[in-house]
Design a protein around this motif. Structure first.
Motif, PDB file in Angstrom:
ATOM      1  N   THR A   1      22.676   9.468  10.273  1.00 18.39           N
ATOM      2  CA  THR A   1      23.043  10.793  10.777  1.00 18.39           C
ATOM      3  C   THR A   1      22.685  10.864  12.257  1.00 18.39           C
ATOM      4  OG1 THR A   1      20.890  11.799  10.336  1.00 18.39           O
ATOM      5  CG2 THR A   1      22.510  11.831   8.540  1.00 18.39           C
TER       6      THR A   1
ATOM      7  N   ARG B   1      21.574  18.237   6.602  1.00 21.24           N
ATOM      8  CA  ARG B   1      22.203  18.075   5.291  1.00 21.24           C
ATOM      9  C   ARG B   1      23.706  17.883   5.404  1.00 21.24           C
ATOM     10  NH1 ARG B   1      24.201  21.810   1.461  1.00 21.24           N
ATOM     11  NH2 ARG B   1      23.440  23.544   2.734  1.00 21.24           N
TER      12      ARG B   1
ATOM     13  N   ARG C   1      24.455  14.431   6.458  1.00 19.87           N
ATOM     14  CA  ARG C   1      24.248  13.498   5.342  1.00 19.87           C
ATOM     15  C   ARG C   1      25.450  13.513   4.404  1.00 19.87           C
ATOM     16  NH1 ARG C   1      18.969  15.916   5.079  1.00 19.87           N
ATOM     17  NH2 ARG C   1      19.322  16.744   2.994  1.00 19.87           N
ATOM     18  N   GLU C   2      26.001  14.685   4.167  1.00 23.42           N
ATOM     19  CA  GLU C   2      27.154  14.790   3.270  1.00 23.42           C
ATOM     20  C   GLU C   2      28.383  14.114   3.869  1.00 23.42           C
ATOM     21  OE1 GLU C   2      27.355  18.972   2.651  1.00 23.42           O
ATOM     22  OE2 GLU C   2      25.749  18.992   1.150  1.00 23.42           O
TER      23      GLU C   2
ATOM     24  N   ARG D   1      27.839  10.349   3.390  1.00 21.09           N
ATOM     25  CA  ARG D   1      28.057   9.931   2.008  1.00 21.09           C
ATOM     26  C   ARG D   1      29.539   9.871   1.656  1.00 21.09           C
ATOM     27  NH1 ARG D   1      24.029  13.979   0.630  1.00 21.09           N
ATOM     28  NH2 ARG D   1      21.961  13.033   0.422  1.00 21.09           N
TER      29      ARG D   1
ATOM     30  N   ASP E   1      17.457   9.685  12.142  1.00 19.40           N
ATOM     31  CA  ASP E   1      17.324  10.245  10.797  1.00 19.40           C
ATOM     32  C   ASP E   1      15.994  10.960  10.589  1.00 19.40           C
ATOM     33  OD1 ASP E   1      19.843   9.229   9.879  1.00 19.40           O
ATOM     34  OD2 ASP E   1      18.915   7.249   9.804  1.00 19.40           O
TER      35      ASP E   1
ATOM     36  N   ASN F   1      19.762  25.291   4.101  1.00  8.42           N
ATOM     37  CA  ASN F   1      19.170  24.797   2.863  1.00  8.42           C
ATOM     38  C   ASN F   1      17.902  25.579   2.523  1.00  8.42           C
ATOM     39  OD1 ASN F   1      19.522  22.947   0.731  1.00  8.42           O
ATOM     40  ND2 ASN F   1      17.954  21.582   1.563  1.00  8.42           N
TER      41      ASN F   1
ATOM     42  N   GLY G   1      14.004  15.704   4.522  1.00  5.34           N
ATOM     43  CA  GLY G   1      15.203  15.549   3.713  1.00  5.34           C
ATOM     44  C   GLY G   1      15.721  14.129   3.712  1.00  5.34           C
ATOM     45  N   MET G   2      15.669  13.477   4.878  1.00  4.90           N
ATOM     46  CA  MET G   2      16.127  12.090   4.963  1.00  4.90           C
ATOM     47  C   MET G   2      15.211  11.143   4.189  1.00  4.90           C
ATOM     48  SD  MET G   2      18.974  12.112   6.622  1.00  4.90           S
ATOM     49  CE  MET G   2      19.182  10.345   6.718  1.00  4.90           C
TER      50      MET G   2
ATOM     51  N   ASP H   1      15.877  11.603   0.538  1.00  2.28           N
ATOM     52  CA  ASP H   1      17.162  10.978   0.250  1.00  2.28           C
ATOM     53  C   ASP H   1      17.004   9.464   0.114  1.00  2.28           C
ATOM     54  OD1 ASP H   1      20.222  11.407   0.216  1.00  2.28           O
ATOM     55  OD2 ASP H   1      19.976   9.811   1.696  1.00  2.28           O
TER      56      ASP H   1
ATOM     57  N   TYR I   1      15.327   8.502  -3.238  1.00  2.00           N
ATOM     58  CA  TYR I   1      16.221   8.571  -4.394  1.00  2.00           C
ATOM     59  C   TYR I   1      17.250   7.448  -4.372  1.00  2.00           C
ATOM     60  CZ  TYR I   1      14.017  13.101  -4.888  1.00  2.00           C
ATOM     61  OH  TYR I   1      13.085  14.102  -5.014  1.00  2.00           O
ATOM     62  N   ARG I   2      17.652   7.004  -3.171  1.00  2.00           N
ATOM     63  CA  ARG I   2      18.543   5.849  -3.087  1.00  2.00           C
ATOM     64  C   ARG I   2      17.856   4.596  -3.633  1.00  2.00           C
ATOM     65  NH1 ARG I   2      23.132   6.423  -0.154  1.00  2.00           N
ATOM     66  NH2 ARG I   2      23.316   8.309   1.128  1.00  2.00           N
TER      67      ARG I   2
END
Length: 309
Positions: A66, A71, A74-75, A78, A98, A111, A122-123, A126, A129-130
């Protein structure tokens, strides 16, 4: 090694998509979504065309996913690149845009998070979770990682064929504490100790080692002690690292072509440029040997620029 894995295959190495930055006049990287998405769609299309020819097993994106960790950015990322819009899976790492640049400097009102560490946190979440997703991929042999939800360097490694791939995120010594007025503190640690243990295990399995991270030449030497840099160089030499792939500069190049680097020794360093400028590297793997081709896809077609052997 899984029976379904080959020792001869192709991957693609990329960096710096940076929504919504563009190499165009009057670009506003925090608001230029439509122009970025129009430009990057052509780059994405060119990668998909090259994939039909080379059948990439997976891709790697080394940081600056990013422009500012937001957010909505990021979207956008993706939707074009991860986890699998390209037609193959992608392993990603974080860069300075990031999280490093956003420490204490970016909230997320959209958010409902007014903490000035919201974008950076947030990064990091993220990325955590990746990593949880990557553990289950068929291409993730001997997957190892240094991550919990609220701590760790987020470094991880995996094996495919004869190659041991390592993702060190922004750079190996990067660390930061990301507090929050109403949530648990995130402690991002450096990856040096984790890396040494990882390299020992890889060498014990006789794997060829490739390192990936974002920034090899600016913040890494500026923000590391001489002792840390010397130890990093020692590990590359002692454990026989084959190559290092980085981004950050937005320029494609062989950054240590003649060896002798105070940081990388004689290990080749390859910079994949910037996706927002259309650049990427196609890497052919033949056992432990690499063949690297530079492409640009701004036209929507994969244009071969240069071949590195």
């Amino acid at each position: 090694m899984s029976a379904t894995q080959s020792t001869n295959y192709n991957i693609i190495v990329m960096s710096d998509p940076q929504p919504w930055r563009l190499d165009l006049d009057n670009n506003d990287p925090n608001d230029d979504q439509s122009r970025w998405e129009s430009t990057i769609k052509k780059v994405r299309d060119s990668i998909q065309l090259l994939h039909h020819e080379k059948s990439f097993v997976f891709g790697i994106i080394n940081g600056d996913l990013t422009e500012f960790g937001r957010r909505y950015q990021r979207e956008s990322f993706r939707s074009f690149f991860a986890p699998s819009p390209l037609g193959f899976i992608t392993y990603v790492g974080l860069g300075n845009h990031d999280y490093q640049n956003n420490v204490g400097d970016c909230s997320e009102p959209s958010n409902s998070d007014l903490s000035m560490n919201a974008c950076a946190r947030g990064m990091v979440f993220d990325m955590h979770y990746r990593i949880e997703e990557y553990r289950g991929y068929s291409t993730s042999g001997n997957f190892r990682y240094d991550s919990s939800e609220y701590s760790g360097s987020k470094a991880y490694s995996w094996e495919y064929g004869d190659i041991h791939f390592v993702q060190l995120q922004n750079y190996p010594t990067y660390h930061v504490v990301l507090d929050h007025w109403a949530a648990s503190t995130i402690n991002v640690t450096d990856s040096i100790d984790w890396l040494e243990k990882d390299l020992i295990q890889a060498r014990n399995r006789n794997k060829t080692i490739i390192l990936n991270f974002h920034d090899g030449h600016q913040h890494f030497p500026e923000n590391s002690s001489q002792e840390e840099l010397s130890f990093f160089k020692y590990m590359l030499e002692h454990y026989g690292v084959k190559a290092v792939f980085v981004g950050h500069t937005h320029y494609v190049g062989q950054d240590n072509r003649y060896g002798g680097s105070e940081i990388f020794g004689d290990v080749p360093v390859y910079n994949s440029g910037a996706l927002f400028k259309g650049d990427y590297l196609s890497v052919g793997v033949n056992g432990s040997q690499l063949s690297i081709a530079v492409y640009n896809g701004l036209s929507g077609q994969p244009q071969l620029i240069e071949q590195w052997n």
